[in-house]
Design an enzyme around this catalytic site. Structure first.
Site, PDB file in Angstrom:
ATOM      1  N   TYR A   8      -2.014  -0.432  10.772  1.00  0.00           N
ATOM      2  CA  TYR A   8      -2.161  -0.967   9.415  1.00  0.00           C
ATOM      3  C   TYR A   8      -0.993  -0.509   8.541  1.00  0.00           C
ATOM      4  O   TYR A   8      -0.399  -1.309   7.799  1.00  0.00           O
ATOM      5  CB  TYR A   8      -3.483  -0.503   8.807  1.00  0.00           C
ATOM      6  N   SER A  18       0.834  -1.198   0.000  1.00  0.00           N
ATOM      7  CA  SER A  18       0.000   0.000   0.000  1.00  0.00           C
ATOM      8  C   SER A  18       0.864   1.241   0.000  1.00  0.00           C
ATOM      9  O   SER A  18       1.970   1.243   0.552  1.00  0.00           O
ATOM     10  CB  SER A  18      -0.894   0.000   1.251  1.00  0.00           C
TER      11      SER A  18
END
Length: 286
Positions: free
Chosen positions: A184, A159
């Site tokens: 995350y 990501s």
């Protein structure tokens, strides 16, 4: 997505034999980018090991793939709950037993960090374990079949948020000061940092990571309200799986091109530190 990224239509127009004879394991293939990746790989002729959290979810995913045009004999159901390291080890053992050569490992499985810090039964923060430690463990336990394939690839779905992250070395589970976004992002940073280590010199494996773009998946709330279809993210993943597309070991791709990673991902000392930490956190499961 930029023009350099393989489009969904381009994948559809490619020969269904491009990946014929190759075997791919796609984790988190019950929905979103993982399911679309499995669909595209099967459409190119690969045998796809379709991983899901439960057997029922794997069966349902395969049913939808067949309904979407995939051949049933190309699909194999695999189940493992990545919040349990023991289940990851069992999954790897199953693959090793039945597939002495594995051409592709797509580490796509990901979990959104909960609102409150949550530890797995193994003692790890849940998103760190599902998003990073599972991939680390699979790459290690599947090294033999990946090496045996010759020119195998590991593709880690990361990501762009990894660039905003920092590794909390003293408290990697963030039990003292927790933020779901920070947790995350740290898991994605760890995954990106560890990519090169998953393909050691002489292994005949190449490992890369990528940002698939902001897509309409279960993780979308972390990024924004709108996203591209999951199939577009999957097309970016599949591009890096194609034998005709050259890739550089340890490289991070964004928009179809090699992109800059977070600075810490380029620090040799930090990379070695992460490798030691990961081995410690997966413990006896490795």
């Amino acid at each position: 997505m930029s023009d350099s990224v393989l489009s969904i239509s381009a994948v559809s127009e490619m020969s269904g034999t491009v990946l014929s004879g190759r075997t791919a394991l796609v984790t988190g293939a019950s929905s979103g980018i993982g399911w679309e990746t499995a669909r595209l790989l099967a459409g190119l002729g690969a045998t796809v090991l379709v991983h899901a959290r439960t057997a029922a979810e794997a069966e349902a995913a395969v049913g939808r793939l067949v309904a979407a045009g995939a051949r049933r004999d190309q699909l194999v159901e695999l189940a493992a709950d990545f919040t349990h390291l023991a289940e990851i080890a069992v999954l790897a053992g199953t693959v090793v037993k039945h597939y002495p050569a594995l051409d592709l490992l797509v580490n796509n499985a990901a979990a959104m960090a909960p609102e409150r810090c949550t530890l797995t039964e193994d003692g790890n923060e849940v998103s760190l374990q599902v998003n990073f430690l599972a991939a680390h463990l699979l790459a290690r336990l599947l090294r033999a079949p990946l090496s045996a394939a010759g020119d195998a690839r590991i593709v880690n779905v990361s990501s762009s948020l990894h660039r905003t992250a920092s590794m909390n070395w003293s408290d990697p589970h963030r039990t003292k000061r927790y933020s779901r976004v920070a947790a995350y992002a740290q898991s994605q940073l760890a995954l990106t940092m560890a990519t090169a280590e998953m393909a050691p010199a002489g292994s005949d494996i190449t490992a890369v990571s990528l940002n698939p773009g902001q897509c309409a998946t279960a993780l979308l709330p972390l990024y924004g309200r709108t996203g591209a279809p999951a199939a577009e993210g999957a097309a970016a993943v599949v591009r890096l799986c194609l034998p005709g597309v050259p890739v550089a070991n340890g490289a991070y791709y964004d928009g179809g091109s090699v992109a800059q990673t977070a600075l810490v991902a380029q620090e040799e000392r930090s990379l070695k530190r992460l490798a030691r930490l990961a081995d410690q956190l997966v413990g006896r499961a490795a």
